[in-house]
Design an enzyme around this catalytic site. Structure first.
Site, PDB file in Angstrom:
ATOM      1  CE1 TYR A  89      -3.850  25.945  57.713  1.00  0.00           C
ATOM      2  CE2 TYR A  89      -4.270  23.780  58.655  1.00  0.00           C
ATOM      3  CZ  TYR A  89      -3.629  24.574  57.727  1.00  0.00           C
ATOM      4  OH  TYR A  89      -2.776  24.002  56.812  1.00  0.00           O
ATOM      5  CG  HIS A 107       1.786  27.589  58.108  1.00  0.00           C
ATOM      6  ND1 HIS A 107       0.565  27.644  58.730  1.00  0.00           N
ATOM      7  CD2 HIS A 107       1.531  27.087  56.877  1.00  0.00           C
ATOM      8  CE1 HIS A 107      -0.377  27.200  57.918  1.00  0.00           C
ATOM      9  NE2 HIS A 107       0.184  26.861  56.783  1.00  0.00           N
TER      10      HIS A 107
END
Length: 225
Positions: free
Chosen positions: A48, A110
């Site tokens: 992110y 992730h």
């Protein structure tokens, strides 16, 4: 805030604020606002590119006496480019540096790509040394989750997957339940797909719930009288 207890006894808030697609410039303000209105679980990730913005907001909230670090449940995730034991180990320390914390409450893989077995070994090590309070995975289909669970010393405690009324993950739940893993939902409102706000089935459920609440209020008033 309501909590759910993970398989290792760690309590995780049932509602959290996710920082996906929040720019680094906006992240500090957004996380500050989230904490202000009562969120205690903050979810970020290496991919992110806003871990430092999260840190700034948390540091400010702590400095102003709004929360303590122990009040917060902080999640980050190891990205694909850091897959493998050596890279993952370095990246975990880098995330801790960016977040300016001695530990994160939840660390996830992730995506199930690259050498995520090596990544998991690095995460198990971080868990044992106290850098992480709980470890899990994200976006793992049942077969990938079971394979990792079978060949790991520590079973993934969480699988963060897309879950909403149109994708309820019914097939995945039995496999995750078997190994004591908690589903953590993302995209909870389906990003407005299928006109979710006006879906006839959901609208009818909402009306029934409202009618039930009205009846319960009437019963309560009658008893009070």
């Amino acid at each position: 805030m309501e909590y759910i207890t993970l398989s290792n006894g760690v309590q995780m808030p049932m509602l959290g604020y996710g920082c996906f697609l929040v720019s680094p410039e906006e992240c500090e303000r957004c996380v500050s606002d989230a904490i202000e209105v009562g969120y205690r679980s903050i979810d970020t990730a290496q991919a992110y590119y806003n871990e430092e913005g999260v840190e700034t907001a948390i540091a400010q909230a702590i400095a102003e006496g709004k929360v303590t670090r122990e009040d917060l449940f902080l999640t980050t995730k190891v990205w694909i480019s850091n897959a493998g034991y050596d890279k993952a180990k370095v990246s975990i320390d880098e995330s801790l540096r960016k977040l300016q914390t001695d530990y994160v409450d939840l660390l996830l893989i992730h995506q199930p790509f690259g050498d995520y077995y090596g990544t998991w070994r690095a995460m198990e090590e971080a868990y044992k040394t106290g850098k992480v309070r709980a470890i899990g995975v994200s976006n793992f289909y049942p077969d990938r989750y079971v394979d990792l669970a079978l060949f790991s010393e520590i079973k993934p405690m969480v699988n963060q997957i897309e879950t909403h009324v149109f994708q309820q993950q019914k097939a995945a739940r039995p496999f995750l339940d078997k190994y004591g893993a908690q589903i953590e939902s993302w995209r909870l409102f389906a990003e407005g797909e299928k006109d979710i706000s006006h879906n006839p089935v959901l609208t009818e459920i909402r009306k029934n719930m409202e009618n039930m609440r009205h009846r319960l209020r009437c019963v309560s008033l009658c008893r009070a009288a």
